[in-house]
Write a protein that holds these residues in place. Structure first.
Motif, PDB file in Angstrom:
ATOM      1  N   LEU A 168      -5.061  -7.600  -0.622  1.00  5.87           N
ATOM      2  CA  LEU A 168      -5.698  -6.506   0.112  1.00  5.87           C
ATOM      3  C   LEU A 168      -4.946  -5.197  -0.056  1.00  5.87           C
ATOM      4  O   LEU A 168      -5.475  -4.129   0.266  1.00  5.87           O
ATOM      5  CB  LEU A 168      -5.780  -6.855   1.604  1.00  5.87           C
ATOM      6  CG  LEU A 168      -6.528  -8.143   1.950  1.00  5.87           C
ATOM      7  CD1 LEU A 168      -6.506  -8.369   3.460  1.00  5.87           C
ATOM      8  CD2 LEU A 168      -7.958  -8.107   1.434  1.00  5.87           C
ATOM      9  N   SER A 169      -3.732  -5.264  -0.552  1.00  2.00           N
ATOM     10  CA  SER A 169      -2.907  -4.052  -0.655  1.00  2.00           C
ATOM     11  C   SER A 169      -2.948  -3.426  -2.034  1.00  2.00           C
ATOM     12  O   SER A 169      -2.444  -2.323  -2.228  1.00  2.00           O
ATOM     13  CB  SER A 169      -1.456  -4.389  -0.290  1.00  2.00           C
ATOM     14  OG  SER A 169      -0.967  -5.435  -1.114  1.00  2.00           O
ATOM     15  N   ALA A 180       0.847  -1.187   0.000  1.00  2.00           N
ATOM     16  CA  ALA A 180       0.000   0.000   0.000  1.00  2.00           C
ATOM     17  C   ALA A 180       0.888   1.244   0.000  1.00  2.00           C
ATOM     18  O   ALA A 180       2.005   1.224   0.505  1.00  2.00           O
ATOM     19  CB  ALA A 180      -0.906  -0.006   1.222  1.00  2.00           C
ATOM     20  N   HIS A 225      -8.766   2.614   1.146  1.00  2.00           N
ATOM     21  CA  HIS A 225      -9.732   1.763   1.848  1.00  2.00           C
ATOM     22  C   HIS A 225     -11.085   1.736   1.151  1.00  2.00           C
ATOM     23  O   HIS A 225     -11.768   0.700   1.143  1.00  2.00           O
ATOM     24  CB  HIS A 225      -9.898   2.251   3.287  1.00  2.00           C
ATOM     25  CG  HIS A 225      -8.670   2.093   4.122  1.00  2.00           C
ATOM     26  ND1 HIS A 225      -8.585   2.529   5.428  1.00  2.00           N
ATOM     27  CD2 HIS A 225      -7.461   1.555   3.840  1.00  2.00           C
ATOM     28  CE1 HIS A 225      -7.390   2.266   5.913  1.00  2.00           C
ATOM     29  NE2 HIS A 225      -6.687   1.675   4.961  1.00  2.00           N
ATOM     30  N   ARG A 240      -5.320  -2.815   9.142  1.00  2.89           N
ATOM     31  CA  ARG A 240      -6.557  -2.089   8.821  1.00  2.89           C
ATOM     32  C   ARG A 240      -7.274  -2.716   7.632  1.00  2.89           C
ATOM     33  O   ARG A 240      -8.501  -2.858   7.633  1.00  2.89           O
ATOM     34  CB  ARG A 240      -6.237  -0.613   8.538  1.00  2.89           C
ATOM     35  CG  ARG A 240      -5.880   0.193   9.781  1.00  2.89           C
ATOM     36  CD  ARG A 240      -5.796   1.676   9.465  1.00  2.89           C
ATOM     37  NE  ARG A 240      -4.608   1.993   8.686  1.00  2.89           N
ATOM     38  CZ  ARG A 240      -3.465   2.420   9.202  1.00  2.89           C
ATOM     39  NH1 ARG A 240      -3.348   2.578  10.507  1.00  2.89           N
ATOM     40  NH2 ARG A 240      -2.432   2.708   8.425  1.00  2.89           N
ATOM     41  N   ARG A 241      -6.517  -3.111   6.632  1.00  2.00           N
ATOM     42  CA  ARG A 241      -7.148  -3.694   5.440  1.00  2.00           C
ATOM     43  C   ARG A 241      -7.705  -5.090   5.735  1.00  2.00           C
ATOM     44  O   ARG A 241      -8.725  -5.484   5.181  1.00  2.00           O
ATOM     45  CB  ARG A 241      -6.154  -3.704   4.283  1.00  2.00           C
ATOM     46  CG  ARG A 241      -5.847  -2.278   3.795  1.00  2.00           C
ATOM     47  CD  ARG A 241      -4.897  -2.241   2.619  1.00  2.00           C
ATOM     48  NE  ARG A 241      -4.691  -0.848   2.185  1.00  2.00           N
ATOM     49  CZ  ARG A 241      -4.843  -0.414   0.935  1.00  2.00           C
ATOM     50  NH1 ARG A 241      -5.202  -1.250  -0.025  1.00  2.00           N
ATOM     51  NH2 ARG A 241      -4.638   0.853   0.636  1.00  2.00           N
ATOM     52  N   LEU A 296     -10.819  -0.657  -1.757  1.00  2.00           N
ATOM     53  CA  LEU A 296     -10.751  -2.020  -1.247  1.00  2.00           C
ATOM     54  C   LEU A 296     -12.123  -2.496  -0.799  1.00  2.00           C
ATOM     55  O   LEU A 296     -12.548  -3.611  -1.129  1.00  2.00           O
ATOM     56  CB  LEU A 296      -9.763  -2.095  -0.077  1.00  2.00           C
ATOM     57  CG  LEU A 296      -9.694  -3.445   0.635  1.00  2.00           C
ATOM     58  CD1 LEU A 296      -9.209  -4.540  -0.311  1.00  2.00           C
ATOM     59  CD2 LEU A 296      -8.790  -3.358   1.867  1.00  2.00           C
ATOM     60  N   GLU A 338      -1.189  -0.703   8.258  1.00  2.00           N
ATOM     61  CA  GLU A 338      -2.090  -0.649   7.115  1.00  2.00           C
ATOM     62  C   GLU A 338      -2.584  -2.044   6.749  1.00  2.00           C
ATOM     63  O   GLU A 338      -3.756  -2.232   6.398  1.00  2.00           O
ATOM     64  CB  GLU A 338      -1.386  -0.006   5.915  1.00  2.00           C
ATOM     65  CG  GLU A 338      -2.242   0.163   4.678  1.00  2.00           C
ATOM     66  CD  GLU A 338      -3.381   1.160   4.853  1.00  2.00           C
ATOM     67  OE1 GLU A 338      -4.225   1.238   3.932  1.00  2.00           O
ATOM     68  OE2 GLU A 338      -3.439   1.858   5.892  1.00  2.00           O
TER      69      GLU A 338
END
Length: 488
Positions: free
Chosen positions: A458-459, A134, A464, A389-390, A467, A386
């Motif tokens: 996810l990155s 990310a 966000h 969080r993801r 995603l 990060e």
């Protein structure tokens, strides 16, 4: 608990199976037919018609459809494989390679990251198939580093030729990066490389020769498959479980004769995300000792996990440790490090000299400065946060378990499908919803059946919001699953 699903009813009319839907348009093509088919295939991959993981028609089916011989199709598929466009194994079929995107007329590949700028890729398509870090505070940090360097008297020095293994200060910086991964070495055992892919190349060219067999996990990073092919090595799969490569399977493979080279990723294995426990690592090191095997240990994602004992510390004289800053800091810095057994240093240095001469010293200097002033620590910590969080977003939208099950929150999720559901169906259903994920076939090594699973990055999403949108579309494609999706 694992994902189980039947075909998504509401999407069935929109899904066009790769094996049934695609046929090249050969109008206007000059030259041999097999090259025209390969070129058409490259174009279809580039414009998004054939996303990663798509299964192509069988040789016979496509030959009948085009009115050509099976031999022509066989040559076309062989040419596509040579360009790195496809992977095919007996009994499983031919699939569009995951994680990379073909460029028409280039004869090669560029990263699928470029899909955002590729005409024809489709507006609003969210790509969750590529594993990239990310992006957040890195850009401002790089601007500051470049401004500092521009005013420095060191700029001329770092833009000149260096020793192939790297400038002394950059090798010393490499020891600090390796120390974060638990590898304790002196600078004279470190090589500075142009990222981890370059380190993989140097390692394999140093120890193996064309025709040798390379053992690796039954599911592995597709870039390794491509590299092995180009170096003339034969990849053989070694069974793995939830803890990574199985020592008993490795020993059985090594005892087969002529199998002395092993490539593995013990920490956050790609694609499964598994982290090998210490007792398993010790067992692998013992097998390597008994079989006189040379190990190549990849730790590019290791910074996302709790500190582990590297196999390179358990078998230091037979393990090459490769890593880079690409996932933790920035891919474009193209700086990696190798910790070499002392007996292999001269040969590895000569290999580096022969292939790349040296890693870009300007990039290595930026990394060295960031390691010295704390920027590297801050950026790495941001990536870990990060990733968490993801993962939380994915856990909420896909209704997955949290890290309490022992899972490391990494850049990717590996989801297994059951009840007869095929990964290609899920990938195509997701694509119909405007989101790309990678099928398990992109990671399968050898001729065994590919796992019915998908890998979700996810990155890859820009933020966000993107995603969440991509995962929501994926959830829509999976919403008719009879069992709830769960991580394995």
């Amino acid at each position: 608990m694992t994902i189980t699903a039947t075909t998504v009813p509401s999407l069935t009319p929109q899904i066009r199976r790769g094996a049934d839907a695609w046929a090249p348009n050969l109008a206007g093509h000059d030259g041999p037919l097999y090259l025209a088919i390969a070129d058409s295939l490259a174009s279809a991959i580039a414009d998004g018609t054939l996303p990663s993981g798509t299964r192509l028609p069988t040789h016979r089916d496509l030959a009948v459809r085009l009115g050509v011989t099976i031999g022509t199709v066989t040559r076309a598929y062989a040419e596509a494989a040579r360009r790195g466009l496809t992977d095919g194994t007996v009994g499983r079929g031919t699939f569009v390679r995951g994680l990379e995107l073909a460029v028409p007329g280039s004869g090669g590949l560029v990263g699928i990251d470029h899909e955002r700028a590729t005409p024809g890729a489709g507006a609003g398509v969210i790509n969750l198939s590529v594993n990239r870090p990310a992006m957040g505070p890195q850009v401002e940090a790089l601007k500051a580093a470049l401004a500092e360097l521009s005013a420095s008297d060191d700029l001329a020095t770092v833009m000149g030729y260096q020793f192939p293994a790297g400038a002394p200060a950059h090798r010393a910086a490499g020891t600090e990066w390796l120390k974060r991964a638990g590898v304790q070495v002196t600078p004279d055992r470190v090589l500075v490389t142009t990222g981890c892919q370059n380190a993989q190349t140097i390692a394999l060219m140093t120890v193996a020769r064309p025709g040798d067999i390379l053992l690796t996990e039954a599911l592995a990073y597709p870039g390794l498959t491509s590299l092995a092919r180009r170096l003339g090595l034969t990849l053989e799969p070694v069974a793995l479980d939830e803890s990574g490569m199985r020592p008993d399977a490795l020993e059985a493979a090594c005892r087969g004769g002529g199998r002395r080279f092993v490539y593995l990723t013990p920490t956050i294995q790609n694609p499964t995300g598994s982290v090998m426990p210490e007792d398993r690592r010790r067992a692998i090191a013992e097998v390597a000792e008994r079989c006189d095997a040379i190990l190549i240990e990849d730790d590019v994602h290791g910074f996302l996990a709790a500190p582990q004992v590297p196999i390179a510390m358990l078998a230091p004289e037979r393990t090459i440790f490769v890593t880079s800053v690409s996932k933790a800091l920035m891919p474009g810095l193209r700086t990696g490090y190798m910790a070499m057994p002392r007996r292999m240093m001269v040969a590895a240095t000569e290999t580096l000299r022969a292939t790349t001469l040296m890693a870009p010293p300007l990039m290595a200097e930026i990394v060295a400065r960031w390691l010295a002033d704390g920027t590297a620590e801050a950026l790495t910590r941001w990536q870990v946060q990060e990733a968490a969080r993801r993962n939380e977003i994915a856990e909420r939208i896909l209704d997955l378990p949290g890290p309490a099950d022992g899972r490391v929150r990494s850049f990717h999720l590996w989801l297994k499908l059951e009840n007869g559901r095929r990964a290609t169906d899920v990938v195509e259903a997701a694509r119909a919803q405007g989101v790309h994920v990678a099928t398990g076939a992109a990671f399968a090594v050898g001729r065994g059946p590919a796992p019915e699973a998908i890998r979700i990055s996810l990155s890859a999403a820009a933020d966000h919001g993107e995603l969440a949108a991509g995962l929501s579309r994926l959830a829509e494609a999976l919403r008719f699953c009879p069992d709830e999706p769960a991580l394995i």
